[in-house]
Design a protein around this motif. Structure first.
Motif, PDB file in Angstrom:
ATOM      1  N   ILE A 156       0.845  -1.195   0.000  1.00 37.26           N
ATOM      2  CA  ILE A 156       0.000   0.000   0.000  1.00 37.26           C
ATOM      3  C   ILE A 156       0.879   1.244   0.000  1.00 37.26           C
ATOM      4  O   ILE A 156       0.640   2.202  -0.743  1.00 37.26           O
ATOM      5  N   ARG A 157       1.912   1.225   0.858  1.00 36.99           N
ATOM      6  CA  ARG A 157       2.836   2.375   0.904  1.00 36.99           C
ATOM      7  C   ARG A 157       3.496   2.600  -0.455  1.00 36.99           C
ATOM      8  O   ARG A 157       3.595   3.727  -0.931  1.00 36.99           O
ATOM      9  N   LYS A 158       3.960   1.517  -1.063  1.00 43.42           N
ATOM     10  CA  LYS A 158       4.651   1.648  -2.349  1.00 43.42           C
ATOM     11  C   LYS A 158       3.689   2.119  -3.445  1.00 43.42           C
ATOM     12  O   LYS A 158       4.037   2.971  -4.270  1.00 43.42           O
ATOM     13  N   ALA A 159       2.468   1.579  -3.438  1.00 46.68           N
ATOM     14  CA  ALA A 159       1.487   1.967  -4.453  1.00 46.68           C
ATOM     15  C   ALA A 159       1.106   3.427  -4.348  1.00 46.68           C
ATOM     16  O   ALA A 159       0.798   4.075  -5.353  1.00 46.68           O
ATOM     17  N   MET A 160       1.123   3.978  -3.112  1.00 47.44           N
ATOM     18  CA  MET A 160       0.658   5.343  -2.889  1.00 47.44           C
ATOM     19  C   MET A 160       1.777   6.357  -2.739  1.00 47.44           C
ATOM     20  O   MET A 160       1.548   7.465  -2.274  1.00 47.44           O
ATOM     21  N   LYS A 161       2.985   6.012  -3.128  1.00 43.93           N
ATOM     22  CA  LYS A 161       4.071   6.995  -3.092  1.00 43.93           C
ATOM     23  C   LYS A 161       3.765   8.119  -4.086  1.00 43.93           C
ATOM     24  O   LYS A 161       3.566   7.851  -5.276  1.00 43.93           O
ATOM     25  N   PRO A 162       3.715   9.371  -3.641  1.00 43.65           N
ATOM     26  CA  PRO A 162       3.380  10.466  -4.561  1.00 43.65           C
ATOM     27  C   PRO A 162       4.284  10.539  -5.786  1.00 43.65           C
ATOM     28  O   PRO A 162       3.837  10.925  -6.874  1.00 43.65           O
ATOM     29  N   ALA A 163       5.561  10.149  -5.626  1.00 46.84           N
ATOM     30  CA  ALA A 163       6.495  10.235  -6.758  1.00 46.84           C
ATOM     31  C   ALA A 163       6.038   9.374  -7.927  1.00 46.84           C
ATOM     32  O   ALA A 163       6.349   9.671  -9.089  1.00 46.84           O
ATOM     33  N   ARG A 164       5.281   8.311  -7.644  1.00 51.56           N
ATOM     34  CA  ARG A 164       4.786   7.453  -8.717  1.00 51.56           C
ATOM     35  C   ARG A 164       3.821   8.193  -9.637  1.00 51.56           C
ATOM     36  O   ARG A 164       3.609   7.794 -10.785  1.00 51.56           O
ATOM     37  N   PHE A 165       3.230   9.260  -9.126  1.00 54.94           N
ATOM     38  CA  PHE A 165       2.193   9.972  -9.882  1.00 54.94           C
ATOM     39  C   PHE A 165       2.708  11.283 -10.480  1.00 54.94           C
ATOM     40  O   PHE A 165       1.916  12.139 -10.847  1.00 54.94           O
TER      41      PHE A 165
END
Length: 288
Positions: free
Chosen positions: A71-80
């Motif tokens: 969940i933490r990895k999926a929601m890292k702002p840098a991914r977006f």
């Protein structure tokens, strides 16, 4: 570490793999691989694929460590970074699922403890109770609109945060400025004359009141704006009483802004700025 229930795990998987706002197929594959979770059924629908992977992982390890890590990895702002418009809708979906677990995803992407929701109607009851209490205080209508169910899903902080943003929006609307924070306040309420005046500025006391109002705005903005730079504030578990007091303060600010006047010199400055903007557009795009 405690495990997620089957219902909670399903809700989390559904949120992360939401058809319109969730992770895409290749993103799910990359997420599971990077978190060392076996992708048991890569060919089935996204949400079932993610649920099956999560369920196997939790049943095998008897804890939720890697699922929380995913969940933490999926929601890292840098991914977006390339698609920032995806982040908040996805975070809202995930937080709705996590509300039943006593966790929430902050704007920084980190997981933190939150007030646990027991029923689907609890957030709506929070919103209704807050609206009723604020209405009895005579709170400004522009503040009441932020007492919504979706903003109160985790706690009251987000309702107050959005209400504070509305202050800056009103100052920009009244002045035509496009700044934010302390810069916006200084440009709008400082100067001789200022662009906006909350009184006649005829006496030293009135001038001090004008300065104090500007400082009040700066303090309010400083407390809530740019939350990604202040993680402790993101995770602030705010009580209903705190929210009511803060929203009453925002209401006071809105009323003073509504009653503020634009001194003649400031009106002339605003008109000149508007004309300059039109001239600049015509210069760049002359009529045929």
């Amino acid at each position: 570490m405690a495990s997620f229930s089957q219902e909670q795990l399903q809700a989390i998987a559904d949120a992360l793999a939401d058809t319109s706002e969730g992770l895409r197929g290749p993103e799910i594959g990359h997420l599971l691989t990077s978190c060392h979770i076996k992708d048991t059924d890569p060919a089935i629908t996204k949400r079932h694929r993610l649920y099956n992977a999560f369920a196997r992982e939790q049943n095998t390890r008897r804890d939720r460590t890697r699922i929380m890590g995913s969940i933490r990895k999926a929601m890292k702002p840098a991914r977006f970074a390339r698609e920032p418009e995806r982040f908040e809708p996805m975070r809202a979906n995930v937080n709705r699922a996590l509300a039943f677990t006593g966790l929430s995803v902050a704007a920084s992407g980190e997981l933190s403890k939150a007030e646990k929701v027991e029923t689907l109607g609890q957030a709506e009851r929070r919103a209704r109770e807050l609206r009723e209490d604020l209405a009895s205080r005579g709170v400004h209508p522009d503040v009441m609109k932020f007492c919504r169910q979706e903003l109160l899903q985790d706690n009251y902080f987000h309702a107050v945060l959005e209400a504070v943003k509305s202050i800056a929006a009103k100052v920009r609307s009244r002045t035509g400025l496009d700044d934010d924070g302390a810069v916006l306040v200084d440009r709008a309420f400082s100067g001789t004359p200022p662009m906006l005046a909350i009184n006649a500025l005829a006496t030293k006391s009135e001038q001090d009141e004008q300065k104090g109002f500007g400082n009040l705005l700066k303090g309010t903005f400083g407390m809530f704006r740019n939350p990604t730079a202040h993680e402790a504030r993101i995770n602030w578990t705010m009580s209903k009483e705190d929210a009511e007091d803060l929203l009453s303060l925002v209401s006071l600010i809105h009323r003073r802004l509504d009653a503020a006047i634009m001194p003649p010199a400031s009106m002339m400055f605003q008109a000149i700025a508007a004309v300059d903007a039109v001239v600049s557009v015509l210069y760049l795009f002359p009529p045929p």
